[in-house]
Design a protein around this motif. Structure first.
Motif, short mmCIF file in Angstrom:
data_model
loop_
_atom_site.label_atom_id
_atom_site.label_comp_id
_atom_site.label_asym_id
_atom_site.label_seq_id
_atom_site.Cartn_x
_atom_site.Cartn_y
_atom_site.Cartn_z
N UNK A 118 12.91 3.96 0.59
CA UNK A 118 11.89 3.44 -0.40
C UNK A 118 10.53 4.33 -0.16
N UNK A 119 9.53 3.76 -0.62
CA UNK A 119 8.46 4.42 -0.67
C UNK A 119 7.54 3.89 0.34
N UNK A 120 6.77 4.77 1.19
CA UNK A 120 5.98 4.15 2.16
C UNK A 120 4.36 4.59 1.85
N UNK A 121 3.55 3.19 2.27
CA UNK A 121 2.06 3.47 1.72
C UNK A 121 1.79 3.15 3.33
N UNK A 122 0.96 4.16 3.71
CA UNK A 122 0.19 4.17 4.92
C UNK A 122 -1.42 4.14 4.81
N UNK A 158 -3.95 1.06 17.41
CA UNK A 158 -3.10 -0.11 17.03
C UNK A 158 -2.32 -0.02 15.71
N UNK A 159 -1.00 -0.19 15.71
CA UNK A 159 -0.35 -0.04 14.43
C UNK A 159 0.09 -1.63 13.78
N UNK A 162 -7.84 -3.87 8.57
CA UNK A 162 -6.38 -3.73 8.63
C UNK A 162 -5.66 -5.07 8.22
N UNK A 163 -6.24 -6.32 8.50
CA UNK A 163 -5.96 -7.50 7.97
C UNK A 163 -5.79 -7.50 6.31
N UNK A 208 -1.88 0.61 9.11
CA UNK A 208 -1.03 -0.47 8.33
C UNK A 208 -0.12 0.20 7.25
N UNK A 209 1.14 -0.36 7.66
CA UNK A 209 2.37 0.29 6.89
C UNK A 209 2.86 -0.60 5.73
#
Length: 290
Positions: free
Chosen positions: A101-105, A284-285, A114-115, A5-6
């Motif tokens: 920007x800043x990415x949160x993975x 899954x992404x 994931x949801x 999840x990104x």
């Protein structure tokens, strides 16, 4: 099934807040990556771009690239590994936004995680990638054909349904209106009338004793009478008229035609019916874009 999840944020502060909220909701910090692009004010370890993917052995590998090198290409490689080499448009779009920007993975193990992670990232202020990419000057390429080109193509399947209702309409009616009508009438009546007459008869004879006894003052009166018509009216009810309604029901069958879209799927030159992210057959992404 593994999920990635990104969420992309405008600055490192918002991204850090999202990480804190994820941890407070039970996510392991070791499963959360925070990185900053060239447009972020982050420094130190936050200024590293992770290039993560799930390799064929199912374990996670990680490569950290210093931001003094080609950060844009590192972000592009990161998204390319998630989207796959066939999804070049989304890779470019996310790289355009993620590089500023800043990415949160977040690495989640179940659909529910994931949801939940996507909801937390949205609430923390994750940007709408499509809108932000447009602001940064990115425009999606125009497909040359509606079907058969690279990328997602959609046919909307539409089906008509017959809905039958009822409404009330006027079909006729009766109105009663009363009015007064005058007409001349006549009746015959027989009237009696009295009339007094005075008769004088000339005679010449000697007076008798009776005549002499009557020879004194006297008075005779006789009154006349006559009948006159007396008129009066009486009213009688001779008829009653009333209005009522009788209600009946009938069954009617409505016949019409409805249409729907039918799509025939034909496989062209391949028997591979699966589409997966590059580098794994079980990954899954999920992308958090509000």
């Amino acid at each position: 099934m593994a999920h990635t999840v990104i969420g992309i944020f405008d600055n490192a502060s918002e991204a850090q807040t999202a990480v804190d909220q994820l941890v407070s909701n039970g996510f392991s910090r070791s499963n959360i990556d925070l990185s900053a692009g060239t447009g972020s004010a982050a420094t130190g370890s936050d200024a590293l771009i992770p290039d993560r993917h799930v390799n064929t052995s199912g374990t996670r590998s990680e490569e950290l690239v210093d931001d003094t090198k080609d950060v844009g290409s590192s972000v592009g490689g990161f998204f390319s590994s998630l989207f796959g080499s066939d999804d070049d448009e989304d890779t470019k779009k996310y790289s355009t936004v993620g590089g500023r920007g800043s990415i949160v993975t977040v690495h989640a193990d179940t659909d529910e995680q994931a949801e939940q992670a996507a909801d937390i990232l949205d609430e923390a202020g994750a940007v709408d990638v499509n809108e932000r990419a447009t602001e940064y000057g990115y425009s999606s390429p125009t497909p040359t054909a509606a079907l058969g080109t690279d990328g997602d193509q959609t046919i909307k399947v539409i089906e008509e349904n017959l809905e039958v209702g009822k409404r009330t309409v006027e079909t006729g009616g009766v109105r009663l209106r009363s009015r007064i009508v005058a007409k001349p009438v006549e009746e015959s009546i027989r009237l009696r009338e009295e009339r007094v007459t005075v008769n004088r008869t000339t005679v010449n004879r000697p007076a008798t004793a009776a005549d002499l006894n009557a020879f004194q003052e006297g008075e005779i009166s006789l009154t006349e009478h006559a009948e006159v018509p007396v008129v009066s009216k009486t009213a009688n009810v001779v008829e009653e008229i009333s209005v009522d309604k009788a209600v009946t029901e009938r069954q009617e069958v409505i016949r019409d035609t409805v249409r729907k879209t039918e799509v025939d799927v034909e496989n062209l030159g391949t028997t591979d019916q699966s589409i997966r992210p590059a580098g794994t057959d079980s990954d899954e992404v999920t992308y958090s874009t509000k």
